[in-house]
Design a protein around this motif. Structure first.
Motif, PDB file in Angstrom:
ATOM      1  N   PHE A  71       0.862  -1.183   0.000  1.00 26.97           N
ATOM      2  CA  PHE A  71       0.000   0.000   0.000  1.00 26.97           C
ATOM      3  C   PHE A  71       0.897   1.231   0.000  1.00 26.97           C
ATOM      4  CE2 PHE A  71      -2.675  -3.287   1.856  1.00 26.97           C
ATOM      5  CZ  PHE A  71      -3.883  -3.090   1.204  1.00 26.97           C
ATOM      6  N   TYR A  76      -3.697   5.253   3.679  1.00 28.95           N
ATOM      7  CA  TYR A  76      -3.996   3.896   4.134  1.00 28.95           C
ATOM      8  C   TYR A  76      -2.881   3.393   5.049  1.00 28.95           C
ATOM      9  CZ  TYR A  76      -7.733   3.649   0.679  1.00 28.95           C
ATOM     10  OH  TYR A  76      -8.877   3.880  -0.031  1.00 28.95           O
ATOM     11  N   PHE A  77      -3.195   2.352   5.791  1.00 27.06           N
ATOM     12  CA  PHE A  77      -2.190   1.725   6.638  1.00 27.06           C
ATOM     13  C   PHE A  77      -1.195   0.963   5.761  1.00 27.06           C
ATOM     14  CE2 PHE A  77      -5.748   2.292   9.540  1.00 27.06           C
ATOM     15  CZ  PHE A  77      -5.122   2.723  10.703  1.00 27.06           C
ATOM     16  N   HIS A  78       0.061   1.038   6.122  1.00 25.80           N
ATOM     17  CA  HIS A  78       1.114   0.365   5.373  1.00 25.80           C
ATOM     18  C   HIS A  78       1.594  -0.867   6.140  1.00 25.80           C
ATOM     19  CE1 HIS A  78       2.234   4.369   3.186  1.00 25.80           C
ATOM     20  NE2 HIS A  78       1.023   3.931   2.892  1.00 25.80           N
ATOM     21  N   ILE A 154      -2.860   9.161   8.868  1.00 23.06           N
ATOM     22  CA  ILE A 154      -4.108   8.839   8.181  1.00 23.06           C
ATOM     23  C   ILE A 154      -5.212   9.803   8.577  1.00 23.06           C
ATOM     24  CG2 ILE A 154      -5.859   7.046   7.888  1.00 23.06           C
ATOM     25  CD1 ILE A 154      -3.600   4.998   8.321  1.00 23.06           C
ATOM     26  N   ASN A 192      -7.463  -2.059   6.026  1.00 24.14           N
ATOM     27  CA  ASN A 192      -7.661  -1.039   4.985  1.00 24.14           C
ATOM     28  C   ASN A 192      -9.015  -1.162   4.299  1.00 24.14           C
ATOM     29  OD1 ASN A 192      -5.309   0.502   5.226  1.00 24.14           O
ATOM     30  ND2 ASN A 192      -4.121  -0.913   3.972  1.00 24.14           N
ATOM     31  N   LEU A 195     -11.211   0.517   6.660  1.00 22.21           N
ATOM     32  CA  LEU A 195     -10.937   1.947   6.583  1.00 22.21           C
ATOM     33  C   LEU A 195     -11.617   2.566   5.366  1.00 22.21           C
ATOM     34  CD1 LEU A 195      -9.409   4.537   7.374  1.00 22.21           C
ATOM     35  CD2 LEU A 195      -7.426   3.644   6.129  1.00 22.21           C
ATOM     36  N   GLN A 196     -11.560   1.871   4.232  1.00 21.00           N
ATOM     37  CA  GLN A 196     -12.202   2.369   3.017  1.00 21.00           C
ATOM     38  C   GLN A 196     -13.707   2.511   3.209  1.00 21.00           C
ATOM     39  OE1 GLN A 196     -10.883   3.389  -0.047  1.00 21.00           O
ATOM     40  NE2 GLN A 196     -13.015   4.060  -0.264  1.00 21.00           N
TER      41      GLN A 196
END
Length: 202
Positions: A71, A76-78, A154, A192, A195-196
């Protein structure tokens, strides 16, 4: 009286026995057993047998919960560093020694990238897991700390508060297996995806 055995007939008999045994084990071990295992797995654990695939709200497959993804969007979280780009057909890592100059260069580059994308978080709070490679290069998980430390970035890029994001991470933190094995972890793809959905509702 001496018994004489025909060596040609004896050889043919041994060859036929070997052929029959070979064909039998090929059918049993190479055909029937795999079909039985595949059938039982599909019946008892259909999701796992199918690759533990994850689908979005439209029913489209977005990945597997067993294999990490890269990502790059800072909103977004990586996940962890992957020396193979998360390619499932090339599992492994470079196995560099701590003194290897390539490892040092890559680590320093990861730290510089972190500083650039996360100015709100001191470098001392950067978890080592976010700049180190897993043995397989396919790890789909990060530690809860590695997720929480990304919350300020974020939050600044979305309409979500840090409290909302922390609650999201907590809800997606998986405990030790059977309460004993492994460590608490967060699946980055699942996180993620959630999150989306949260972003789309905000």
């Amino acid at each position: 009286m001496t018994n004489h055995t025909d060596p040609i007939r004896s050889g043919k008999t041994s060859l036929l026995i070997a052929i029959r045994a070979g064909v039998t084990f090929i059918v049993l071990c190479g055909l029937l057993y795999p079909l039985l295992c595949t059938g039982l797995a599909g019946l008892l654990m259909p999701n796992q047998a199918g690759g533990s695939l994850l689908k979005n709200g439209n029913g489209d497959v977005v990945g597997s919960e067993l294999i990490g993804q890269s990502f790059t969007n800072p909103a977004y979280f990586h996940g962890r560093v992957s020396s193979i780009g998360y390619k499932a057909d090339a599992s492994g890592s470079n196995n560099y020694a701590p003194s290897n100059p390539d490892l040092l260069e890559r680590t320093l580059a990861s730290i510089d990238e972190w500083k650039q994308n996360n100015p709100e978080v001191p470098i001392q709070q950067l978890p080592i897991a976010l700049i180190s490679n897993s043995g397989s290069g396919l790890d789909p998980h990060i530690t809860p700390e590695s997720a929480y430390v990304q919350v300020p970035r974020i939050s600044s890029l979305t309409n979500l508060t840090e409290e909302q994001l922390r609650s999201l991470v907590k809800a997606h933190t998986e405990d030790r297996d059977l309460g004993l094995f492994g460590e608490p972890r967060v699946n980055v793809l699942k996180l993620n995806m959630a999150l989306q959905e949260m972003i789309s509702r905000s």
